[in-house]
Design a protein around this motif. Structure first.
Motif, mmCIF file in Angstrom:
data_model
loop_
_atom_site.group_PDB
_atom_site.id
_atom_site.type_symbol
_atom_site.label_atom_id
_atom_site.label_comp_id
_atom_site.label_asym_id
_atom_site.label_seq_id
_atom_site.Cartn_x
_atom_site.Cartn_y
_atom_site.Cartn_z
ATOM 1 N N PRO A 225 11.170 26.507 67.731
ATOM 2 C CA PRO A 225 9.750 26.862 67.748
ATOM 3 C C PRO A 225 9.519 28.323 68.147
ATOM 4 C CG PRO A 225 10.308 25.598 69.695
ATOM 5 C CD PRO A 225 11.546 25.648 68.857
ATOM 6 N N PHE A 226 8.428 28.889 67.630
ATOM 7 C CA PHE A 226 8.033 30.271 67.900
ATOM 8 C C PHE A 226 6.575 30.283 68.346
ATOM 9 C CE2 PHE A 226 11.519 30.526 65.037
ATOM 10 C CZ PHE A 226 12.106 31.782 65.154
ATOM 11 N N VAL A 227 6.267 31.150 69.308
ATOM 12 C CA VAL A 227 4.879 31.356 69.719
ATOM 13 C C VAL A 227 4.682 32.840 70.026
ATOM 14 C CG1 VAL A 227 4.536 29.047 70.663
ATOM 15 C CG2 VAL A 227 5.415 30.854 72.142
ATOM 16 N N SER A 228 3.450 33.321 69.822
ATOM 17 C CA SER A 228 3.129 34.694 70.212
ATOM 18 C C SER A 228 1.615 34.853 70.328
ATOM 19 C CB SER A 228 3.686 35.702 69.207
ATOM 20 O OG SER A 228 3.085 35.533 67.944
ATOM 21 N N TYR A 229 1.233 35.840 71.116
ATOM 22 C CA TYR A 229 -0.180 36.149 71.300
ATOM 23 C C TYR A 229 -0.310 37.645 71.537
ATOM 24 C CZ TYR A 229 -5.046 35.627 72.717
ATOM 25 O OH TYR A 229 -6.410 35.699 72.776
ATOM 26 N N ALA A 230 -1.297 38.272 70.877
ATOM 27 C CA ALA A 230 -1.465 39.716 70.962
ATOM 28 C C ALA A 230 -2.906 40.077 71.266
ATOM 29 C CB ALA A 230 -1.031 40.375 69.658
ATOM 30 N N TRP A 231 -3.069 41.156 72.033
ATOM 31 C CA TRP A 231 -4.376 41.733 72.327
ATOM 32 C C TRP A 231 -4.386 43.154 71.773
ATOM 33 C CZ3 TRP A 231 -0.924 39.583 75.595
ATOM 34 C CH2 TRP A 231 -1.285 38.447 76.317
ATOM 35 N N GLU A 232 -5.413 43.500 71.048
ATOM 36 C CA GLU A 232 -5.518 44.868 70.524
ATOM 37 C C GLU A 232 -6.927 45.398 70.712
ATOM 38 O OE1 GLU A 232 -4.590 47.506 66.534
ATOM 39 O OE2 GLU A 232 -5.185 45.418 66.315
ATOM 40 N N LYS A 233 -7.019 46.607 71.267
ATOM 41 C CA LYS A 233 -8.284 47.305 71.401
ATOM 42 C C LYS A 233 -8.097 48.739 70.926
ATOM 43 C CE LYS A 233 -10.517 44.645 75.069
ATOM 44 N NZ LYS A 233 -11.288 44.727 76.323
ATOM 45 N N GLY A 234 -9.125 49.235 70.227
ATOM 46 C CA GLY A 234 -9.024 50.588 69.694
ATOM 47 C C GLY A 234 -10.343 51.310 69.717
ATOM 48 N N ASP A 235 -10.361 52.463 69.057
ATOM 49 C CA ASP A 235 -11.566 53.273 69.000
ATOM 50 C C ASP A 235 -12.717 52.473 68.367
ATOM 51 O OD1 ASP A 235 -10.097 55.299 70.053
ATOM 52 O OD2 ASP A 235 -9.702 56.288 68.138
ATOM 53 N N GLY A 236 -13.910 52.754 68.785
ATOM 54 C CA GLY A 236 -15.070 52.101 68.204
ATOM 55 C C GLY A 236 -15.144 50.633 68.567
ATOM 56 N N LEU A 237 -15.279 49.780 67.544
ATOM 57 C CA LEU A 237 -15.501 48.356 67.761
ATOM 58 C C LEU A 237 -14.232 47.520 67.669
ATOM 59 C CD1 LEU A 237 -18.804 47.898 65.689
ATOM 60 C CD2 LEU A 237 -18.573 48.122 68.180
ATOM 61 N N ARG A 238 -13.082 48.130 67.584
ATOM 62 C CA ARG A 238 -11.870 47.347 67.377
ATOM 63 C C ARG A 238 -11.496 46.562 68.631
ATOM 64 N NH1 ARG A 238 -8.530 47.364 63.226
ATOM 65 N NH2 ARG A 238 -6.400 46.607 63.445
ATOM 66 N N ASP A 239 -11.546 45.236 68.511
ATOM 67 C CA ASP A 239 -11.201 44.345 69.618
ATOM 68 C C ASP A 239 -10.771 43.018 69.000
ATOM 69 O OD1 ASP A 239 -10.862 42.960 71.926
ATOM 70 O OD2 ASP A 239 -12.933 43.134 72.634
ATOM 71 N N GLN A 240 -9.449 42.804 68.909
ATOM 72 C CA GLN A 240 -8.936 41.658 68.176
ATOM 73 C C GLN A 240 -7.877 40.905 68.974
ATOM 74 O OE1 GLN A 240 -7.518 43.375 64.485
ATOM 75 N NE2 GLN A 240 -9.568 43.436 63.594
ATOM 76 N N ARG A 241 -7.714 39.613 68.618
ATOM 77 C CA ARG A 241 -6.671 38.766 69.179
ATOM 78 C C ARG A 241 -5.905 38.117 68.026
ATOM 79 N NH1 ARG A 241 -9.063 41.264 72.318
ATOM 80 N NH2 ARG A 241 -9.982 40.652 74.316
ATOM 81 N N ASP A 242 -4.599 38.081 68.138
ATOM 82 C CA ASP A 242 -3.752 37.457 67.122
ATOM 83 C C ASP A 242 -2.885 36.397 67.796
ATOM 84 O OD1 ASP A 242 -4.644 39.254 65.142
ATOM 85 O OD2 ASP A 242 -3.152 40.739 65.758
ATOM 86 N N ALA A 243 -2.786 35.234 67.170
ATOM 87 C CA ALA A 243 -1.977 34.145 67.721
ATOM 88 C C ALA A 243 -1.140 33.526 66.618
ATOM 89 C CB ALA A 243 -2.856 33.085 68.368
ATOM 90 N N LEU A 244 0.068 33.116 66.969
ATOM 91 C CA LEU A 244 0.988 32.487 66.015
ATOM 92 C C LEU A 244 1.696 31.315 66.651
ATOM 93 C CD1 LEU A 244 3.601 34.018 63.624
ATOM 94 C CD2 LEU A 244 4.395 32.547 65.468
ATOM 95 N N VAL A 245 1.850 30.245 65.877
ATOM 96 C CA VAL A 245 2.761 29.152 66.212
ATOM 97 C C VAL A 245 3.547 28.834 64.947
ATOM 98 C CG1 VAL A 245 1.363 28.137 68.042
ATOM 99 C CG2 VAL A 245 0.990 27.425 65.686
ATOM 100 N N GLY A 246 4.814 28.492 65.121
ATOM 101 C CA GLY A 246 5.636 28.186 63.959
ATOM 102 C C GLY A 246 6.993 27.666 64.366
ATOM 103 N N LEU A 247 7.820 27.428 63.377
ATOM 104 C CA LEU A 247 9.171 26.949 63.669
ATOM 105 C C LEU A 247 10.091 27.191 62.481
ATOM 106 C CD1 LEU A 247 9.734 24.044 61.982
ATOM 107 C CD2 LEU A 247 8.110 23.203 63.678
ATOM 108 N N THR A 248 11.377 27.153 62.770
ATOM 109 C CA THR A 248 12.411 27.108 61.749
ATOM 110 C C THR A 248 13.274 25.884 62.023
ATOM 111 O OG1 THR A 248 13.983 28.459 63.012
ATOM 112 C CG2 THR A 248 12.479 29.615 61.528
ATOM 113 N N ALA A 249 13.884 25.369 60.960
ATOM 114 C CA ALA A 249 14.769 24.210 61.097
ATOM 115 C C ALA A 249 15.901 24.345 60.097
ATOM 116 C CB ALA A 249 14.010 22.913 60.856
ATOM 117 N N PRO A 250 17.142 24.112 60.536
ATOM 118 C CA PRO A 250 18.263 24.172 59.597
ATOM 119 C C PRO A 250 18.197 23.031 58.588
ATOM 120 C CG PRO A 250 18.999 23.352 61.724
ATOM 121 C CD PRO A 250 17.577 23.770 61.906
ATOM 122 N N VAL A 251 18.585 23.341 57.351
ATOM 123 C CA VAL A 251 18.677 22.343 56.290
ATOM 124 C C VAL A 251 20.115 22.365 55.790
ATOM 125 C CG1 VAL A 251 17.827 21.592 54.046
ATOM 126 C CG2 VAL A 251 16.269 22.731 55.652
#
Length: 326
Positions: A225-251
């Motif tokens: 399993p994979f997880v991540s979370y990001a916070w980004e703020k920039g000039d002007g109105l830029r204010d974002q959040r990014d989130a991910l969940v996922g996985l890999t499995a051998p076949v």
């Protein structure tokens, strides 16, 4: 005659020592595939490159300077094997180009290098920063590489970290366009986690873009399993959040299944969020050659337009191809 033989023997010995103390490796990747993409307005069939791994030609080497100290270098040219053109027409070595020193106290490198979020992308992305599930389709890396960069990196006992300083090179203002970045991570056995941060000043030194990201994975063997979370703020109105969940499995012994879900939340603009779901599969024909396929859908809210030509549309991407390392 004896003097000649002795001289040849000495020269041969010196050459052998020099060869033993230094090494240069030529390496690369070729990745070409077929893709079908519908961005909500139009659809296209095309031949793509760099779907799983960016196509490149690189050179890297080390020289043993004695006392545990070594000189290192690396430079890479990105290119498009579907056309033979450079990936960046303005740069010969657009991927990386640096020289440095390494020892038990760490590694110092100077030149064009990867920024910390991009460099650690495989830690928090089941797709390894490729295919239709590539985190960069929604996550904001703020570029993948930085010019004029000085880095110091150290790793020991599973702990690893790096500090970066990028010269803005704006006359009369050392802060303008400056980059401060770094990461700290831990990798031991099945666990791999990284915390990164970067601060990029704008060219006029009137503001900056800041991003912090925490990501990791844990390998259970049957699933990762994979997880991540990001916070980004920039000039002007830029204010974002990014989130991910996922996985890999051998076949079996040669295959890997991948799936991920990404959500971008815009805190500054109403109804400007987006989400992506993607699945993929890679099959290793050998240690160097792999086949791949993937499919992803990126859906935008009414005021978002990621990977589409008009806000609110959905981008659908399918690809299949082959990648070879050399």
């Amino acid at each position: 005659m004896k003097k000649t033989l002795i001289a040849l023997a000495v020269l041969g010995s010196i050459a052998g020592v020099a060869q033993a103390q230094s090494a240069v490796t030529v390496y690369g990747a070729l990745d070409v595939g077929l893709a079908h993409e519908n961005n909500g307005t139009t659809s296209v069939n095309r031949m793509d490159t760099g779907n799983l791994n960016g196509s490149r030609l690189g050179f890297k080497g080390t020289e043993d300077l004695g006392g545990g100290l070594s000189a290192i270098f690396q430079f890479e040219n990105g290119f498009n094997p579907d056309t033979g053109a450079q990936a960046d027409a303005t740069r010969l070595f657009n991927r990386q180009a640096f020289v440095g020193l390494t020892s038990g106290f760490g590694t110092v490198k100077l030149g064009r290098q990867q920024n910390p979020i991009y460099a650690n992308s495989s830690t928090f992305d089941p797709f390894g920063d490729g295919l239709a599930g590539d985190t960069s389709r929604l996550f904001s890396y703020n570029g993948s590489r930085t010019d004029n960069l000085v880095t110091y990196a150290y790793a020991a006992n599973g702990i690893r970290g790096e500090l970066q300083y990028g010269f803005g090179e704006v006359a009369g203002n050392s802060s303008a366009s400056r980059v401060l970045a770094g990461f700290v991570g831990y990798k031991n056995g099945p666990i791999d986690a990284v915390l990164t941060h970067q601060n990029i000043k704008n060219p006029t030194d009137t503001g900056s873009t800041k991003m912090t990201l925490l990501g990791g994975n844990y390998d259970f063997g049957v699933v990762k399993p994979f997880v991540s979370y990001a916070w980004e703020k920039g000039d002007g109105l830029r204010d974002q959040r990014d989130a991910l969940v996922g996985l890999t499995a051998p076949v079996g012994a040669a295959g890997t299944f991948m799936i991920s879900y990404i959500r971008k939340t815009d805190k500054a603009v109403d109804n400007a969020n987006a989400r992506q779901i993607a699945v993929g599969y890679t099959h290793n024909l050998s240690k160097r050659t792999a086949l791949y396929t993937s499919y992803g859908e990126l859906r935008n809210d009414d005021n978002a337009n990621y990977k589409v030509t008009a806000a609110g549309q959905t981008d659908k991407l399918f690809n299949v191809g082959i990648r070879h390392f050399f």
